[in-house]
Design a protein around this motif. Structure first.
Motif, PDB file in Angstrom:
ATOM      1  N   GLU A  43       0.740  -1.237  -0.112  1.00 36.20           N
ATOM      2  CA  GLU A  43      -0.284   0.237   0.129  1.00 36.20           C
ATOM      3  C   GLU A  43       0.834   1.625   0.071  1.00 36.20           C
ATOM      4  N   ASP A  44       1.973   1.442   0.486  1.00 35.60           N
ATOM      5  CA  ASP A  44       3.120   2.465   1.177  1.00 35.60           C
ATOM      6  C   ASP A  44       3.814   2.985   0.003  1.00 35.60           C
ATOM      7  N   ILE A  45       3.583   3.709  -0.696  1.00 43.01           N
ATOM      8  CA  ILE A  45       4.705   4.606  -1.306  1.00 43.01           C
ATOM      9  C   ILE A  45       6.306   4.368  -1.837  1.00 43.01           C
ATOM     10  N   ALA A  46       6.792   4.327  -0.372  1.00 47.18           N
ATOM     11  CA  ALA A  46       8.111   4.075  -0.034  1.00 47.18           C
ATOM     12  C   ALA A  46       8.353   2.251  -0.663  1.00 47.18           C
ATOM     13  N   SER A  47       7.943   1.230  -0.075  1.00 45.09           N
ATOM     14  CA  SER A  47       7.382  -0.190  -0.527  1.00 45.09           C
ATOM     15  C   SER A  47       7.410  -0.184  -2.135  1.00 45.09           C
ATOM     16  N   GLN A  48       6.191   0.118  -2.679  1.00 43.95           N
ATOM     17  CA  GLN A  48       6.640   0.289  -3.977  1.00 43.95           C
ATOM     18  C   GLN A  48       7.117   0.111  -4.640  1.00 43.95           C
ATOM     19  N   THR A  49       8.494   1.898  -4.516  1.00 47.37           N
ATOM     20  CA  THR A  49       8.982   2.105  -4.905  1.00 47.37           C
ATOM     21  C   THR A  49      10.517   1.206  -5.371  1.00 47.37           C
ATOM     22  N   ARG A  50      10.719   0.871  -4.300  1.00 47.62           N
ATOM     23  CA  ARG A  50      11.547   0.000  -3.936  1.00 47.62           C
ATOM     24  C   ARG A  50      11.034  -1.545  -4.783  1.00 47.62           C
ATOM     25  N   GLN A  51       9.370  -2.016  -4.787  1.00 43.83           N
ATOM     26  CA  GLN A  51       9.682  -3.387  -5.234  1.00 43.83           C
ATOM     27  C   GLN A  51       9.359  -2.597  -7.615  1.00 43.83           C
ATOM     28  N   TYR A  58      15.473  -6.826 -11.754  1.00 46.87           N
ATOM     29  CA  TYR A  58      15.824  -8.168 -12.521  1.00 46.87           C
ATOM     30  C   TYR A  58      15.746  -8.782 -13.191  1.00 46.87           C
ATOM     31  N   ILE A  59      15.250  -7.933 -14.312  1.00 50.55           N
ATOM     32  CA  ILE A  59      15.210  -7.514 -15.630  1.00 50.55           C
ATOM     33  C   ILE A  59      16.952  -7.625 -16.398  1.00 50.55           C
ATOM     34  N   LEU A  60      16.956  -6.208 -15.810  1.00 49.24           N
ATOM     35  CA  LEU A  60      18.938  -6.407 -16.592  1.00 49.24           C
ATOM     36  C   LEU A  60      19.215  -6.869 -15.571  1.00 49.24           C
ATOM     37  N   GLU A  61      19.262  -8.156 -14.925  1.00 48.46           N
ATOM     38  CA  GLU A  61      19.888  -9.369 -14.747  1.00 48.46           C
ATOM     39  C   GLU A  61      20.028  -9.785 -15.653  1.00 48.46           C
ATOM     40  N   GLU A  62      18.838 -10.125 -16.143  1.00 49.30           N
ATOM     41  CA  GLU A  62      18.690 -11.626 -17.351  1.00 49.30           C
ATOM     42  C   GLU A  62      19.794 -10.796 -18.575  1.00 49.30           C
ATOM     43  N   ALA A  63      19.584  -9.981 -18.811  1.00 51.71           N
ATOM     44  CA  ALA A  63      20.505  -8.988 -19.765  1.00 51.71           C
ATOM     45  C   ALA A  63      21.842  -8.990 -19.221  1.00 51.71           C
ATOM     46  N   ASN A  64      22.704  -9.382 -18.162  1.00 52.08           N
ATOM     47  CA  ASN A  64      24.071  -9.476 -17.827  1.00 52.08           C
ATOM     48  C   ASN A  64      23.953  -7.810 -17.754  1.00 52.08           C
ATOM     49  N   LEU A  65      23.302  -7.074 -17.357  1.00 55.96           N
ATOM     50  CA  LEU A  65      23.618  -5.227 -17.111  1.00 55.96           C
ATOM     51  C   LEU A  65      23.013  -5.119 -15.345  1.00 55.96           C
ATOM     52  N   GLN A  66      23.543  -3.630 -15.257  1.00 61.24           N
ATOM     53  CA  GLN A  66      22.661  -3.209 -13.778  1.00 61.24           C
ATOM     54  C   GLN A  66      22.465  -2.334 -14.174  1.00 61.24           C
ATOM     55  N   MET A  67      22.562  -2.161 -12.171  1.00 58.12           N
ATOM     56  CA  MET A  67      21.089  -0.998 -12.211  1.00 58.12           C
ATOM     57  C   MET A  67      22.120   1.061 -12.540  1.00 58.12           C
ATOM     58  N   ILE A  85       9.860  11.318  -0.980  1.00 56.15           N
ATOM     59  CA  ILE A  85      10.434   9.710  -0.670  1.00 56.15           C
ATOM     60  C   ILE A  85      10.791   9.150  -1.579  1.00 56.15           C
ATOM     61  N   VAL A  86      10.020   9.052  -2.971  1.00 48.21           N
ATOM     62  CA  VAL A  86      11.056   8.283  -4.373  1.00 48.21           C
ATOM     63  C   VAL A  86      12.424   8.511  -4.335  1.00 48.21           C
ATOM     64  N   ASN A  87      12.346  10.199  -4.257  1.00 46.27           N
ATOM     65  CA  ASN A  87      13.072  10.514  -4.735  1.00 46.27           C
ATOM     66  C   ASN A  87      14.640  10.054  -3.279  1.00 46.27           C
ATOM     67  N   LYS A  88      14.045  10.313  -2.433  1.00 48.59           N
ATOM     68  CA  LYS A  88      14.931   9.105  -1.236  1.00 48.59           C
ATOM     69  C   LYS A  88      16.028   8.217  -1.205  1.00 48.59           C
ATOM     70  N   ASN A  91      17.208   7.063  -5.029  1.00 47.18           N
ATOM     71  CA  ASN A  91      19.065   7.522  -4.241  1.00 47.18           C
ATOM     72  C   ASN A  91      19.885   6.484  -4.177  1.00 47.18           C
ATOM     73  N   GLU A  92      19.040   5.052  -3.298  1.00 42.64           N
ATOM     74  CA  GLU A  92      19.718   3.954  -3.520  1.00 42.64           C
ATOM     75  C   GLU A  92      20.283   2.784  -4.076  1.00 42.64           C
ATOM     76  N   TYR A  93      19.310   2.943  -5.360  1.00 43.13           N
ATOM     77  CA  TYR A  93      19.360   2.321  -5.938  1.00 43.13           C
ATOM     78  C   TYR A  93      20.472   2.843  -6.975  1.00 43.13           C
ATOM     79  N   PHE A  94      20.254   4.342  -7.150  1.00 47.46           N
ATOM     80  CA  PHE A  94      21.369   4.558  -8.625  1.00 47.46           C
ATOM     81  C   PHE A  94      22.566   5.785  -7.355  1.00 47.46           C
ATOM     82  N   THR A  95      23.715   5.686  -8.556  1.00 47.92           N
ATOM     83  CA  THR A  95      25.160   6.538  -8.082  1.00 47.92           C
ATOM     84  C   THR A  95      25.475   7.617  -9.156  1.00 47.92           C
ATOM     85  N   PRO A  96      25.765   8.901  -8.586  1.00 45.39           N
ATOM     86  CA  PRO A  96      26.577   9.458  -9.346  1.00 45.39           C
ATOM     87  C   PRO A  96      27.178   9.004 -10.627  1.00 45.39           C
ATOM     88  N   PRO A  97      27.089   9.189 -12.069  1.00 50.70           N
ATOM     89  CA  PRO A  97      26.215  10.162 -13.094  1.00 50.70           C
ATOM     90  C   PRO A  97      24.792   9.258 -12.543  1.00 50.70           C
TER      91      PRO A  97
END
Length: 123
Positions: A43-51, A58-67, A85-88, A91-97
Protein backbone atom coordinates in the motif's frame (compact mmCIF):
# COMPACT_ATOMS: atom_id res chain seq x y z
CA UNK A 1 15.04 -7.22 -31.63
CA UNK A 2 15.37 -9.68 -28.73
CA UNK A 3 12.97 -10.15 -25.82
CA UNK A 4 14.34 -10.00 -22.27
CA UNK A 5 12.39 -11.89 -19.60
CA UNK A 6 13.03 -12.46 -15.90
CA UNK A 7 11.00 -14.96 -13.90
CA UNK A 8 11.87 -12.85 -10.82
CA UNK A 9 9.88 -9.88 -12.14
CA UNK A 10 6.13 -9.92 -12.79
CA UNK A 11 4.97 -11.03 -16.21
CA UNK A 12 3.55 -8.42 -18.54
CA UNK A 13 -0.15 -7.75 -17.92
CA UNK A 14 -0.78 -6.97 -21.59
CA UNK A 15 0.61 -7.54 -25.08
CA UNK A 16 4.13 -6.28 -24.41
CA UNK A 17 7.51 -7.60 -23.24
CA UNK A 18 9.14 -6.95 -19.87
CA UNK A 19 12.03 -5.59 -21.92
CA UNK A 20 13.54 -5.75 -25.38
CA UNK A 21 17.09 -5.42 -26.61
CA UNK A 22 17.79 -3.44 -29.76
CA UNK A 23 21.37 -2.81 -30.82
CA UNK A 24 23.18 -1.71 -27.63
CA UNK A 25 20.04 -0.67 -25.74
CA UNK A 26 17.67 -2.43 -23.35
CA UNK A 27 14.22 -0.86 -23.15
CA UNK A 28 12.48 -1.92 -19.93
CA UNK A 29 8.70 -1.54 -19.98
CA UNK A 30 7.05 0.35 -17.16
CA UNK A 31 7.38 -1.75 -14.03
CA UNK A 32 4.58 -1.77 -11.54
CA UNK A 33 5.32 -2.56 -7.91
CA UNK A 34 4.09 -6.14 -8.21
CA UNK A 35 5.88 -8.86 -6.25
CA UNK A 36 6.29 -11.78 -8.68
CA UNK A 37 5.92 -14.33 -5.86
CA UNK A 38 2.67 -13.02 -4.40
CA UNK A 39 1.29 -10.82 -7.21
CA UNK A 40 0.55 -8.26 -4.51
CA UNK A 41 1.12 -4.53 -4.45
CA UNK A 42 1.94 -3.08 -1.05
CA UNK A 43 0.00 0.00 0.00
CA UNK A 44 2.71 2.58 0.77
CA UNK A 45 4.74 4.52 -1.78
CA UNK A 46 8.10 3.57 -0.23
CA UNK A 47 7.45 -0.17 -0.58
CA UNK A 48 6.00 0.29 -4.04
CA UNK A 49 9.02 2.30 -5.22
CA UNK A 50 11.45 -0.33 -3.93
CA UNK A 51 9.50 -3.13 -5.60
CA UNK A 52 9.31 -1.37 -8.98
CA UNK A 53 13.07 -0.68 -8.89
CA UNK A 54 13.81 -4.24 -7.79
CA UNK A 55 11.77 -5.56 -10.74
CA UNK A 56 13.87 -3.41 -13.08
CA UNK A 57 17.04 -4.76 -11.48
CA UNK A 58 15.88 -8.36 -12.03
CA UNK A 59 15.13 -7.70 -15.69
CA UNK A 60 18.48 -6.00 -16.29
CA UNK A 61 20.29 -8.93 -14.65
CA UNK A 62 18.81 -11.19 -17.38
CA UNK A 63 20.66 -9.02 -19.90
CA UNK A 64 23.85 -9.08 -17.78
CA UNK A 65 23.44 -5.41 -16.90
CA UNK A 66 23.25 -3.45 -13.67
CA UNK A 67 21.40 -0.37 -12.50
CA UNK A 68 24.49 1.71 -13.31
CA UNK A 69 23.89 0.89 -16.99
CA UNK A 70 20.59 2.79 -17.02
CA UNK A 71 20.82 6.02 -19.01
CA UNK A 72 17.17 7.22 -18.77
CA UNK A 73 14.25 6.66 -16.43
CA UNK A 74 10.64 7.76 -16.56
CA UNK A 75 8.62 7.76 -13.35
CA UNK A 76 4.84 7.94 -13.28
CA UNK A 77 3.38 8.92 -9.92
CA UNK A 78 -0.22 8.87 -8.80
CA UNK A 79 0.58 11.73 -6.39
CA UNK A 80 3.43 14.17 -6.94
CA UNK A 81 3.44 14.79 -3.17
CA UNK A 82 5.30 11.45 -2.98
CA UNK A 83 8.21 12.92 -4.97
CA UNK A 84 10.50 13.37 -1.94
CA UNK A 85 10.00 9.79 -0.71
CA UNK A 86 10.56 8.41 -4.21
CA UNK A 87 13.75 10.47 -4.60
CA UNK A 88 15.15 9.14 -1.32
CA UNK A 89 14.60 5.50 -2.36
CA UNK A 90 15.70 6.17 -5.96
CA UNK A 91 19.00 7.44 -4.53
CA UNK A 92 19.52 4.02 -2.88
CA UNK A 93 19.52 2.32 -6.31
CA UNK A 94 21.57 4.82 -8.34
CA UNK A 95 24.91 6.58 -7.99
CA UNK A 96 26.35 9.58 -9.82
CA UNK A 97 26.28 10.22 -12.63
CA UNK A 98 22.54 9.64 -12.30
CA UNK A 99 20.49 8.68 -15.34
CA UNK A 100 18.48 11.35 -17.09
CA UNK A 101 14.96 11.29 -15.68
CA UNK A 102 11.45 12.54 -16.24
CA UNK A 103 8.71 12.36 -13.59
CA UNK A 104 5.01 12.84 -14.27
CA UNK A 105 1.94 12.87 -12.07
CA UNK A 106 -0.80 10.78 -13.65
CA UNK A 107 -4.45 10.33 -12.74
CA UNK A 108 -4.38 6.54 -12.65
CA UNK A 109 -2.05 3.57 -13.09
CA UNK A 110 -2.77 -0.11 -13.81
CA UNK A 111 -3.70 -2.24 -10.78
CA UNK A 112 -4.27 1.02 -8.84
CA UNK A 113 -0.50 1.28 -8.28
CA UNK A 114 0.98 4.49 -6.89
CA UNK A 115 4.07 4.34 -9.14
CA UNK A 116 5.34 2.90 -12.41
CA UNK A 117 8.94 3.18 -13.61
CA UNK A 118 10.39 2.53 -17.07
CA UNK A 119 14.05 2.62 -18.06
CA UNK A 120 16.49 2.55 -20.92
CA UNK A 121 19.88 0.93 -20.35
CA UNK A 122 22.93 0.74 -22.61
CA UNK A 123 25.30 -2.18 -22.93
Amino acid sequence: MKEIFSKNAPSAIGPYSQAVEKDEFIFVSGQLPIDSNTSLIKEDIASQTRQALQNIKYILEEANLQMKDIVKTTILLKNLDDFEIVNKIYNEYFTPPFPARTTYEVSRLPKEALIEIETIAKK
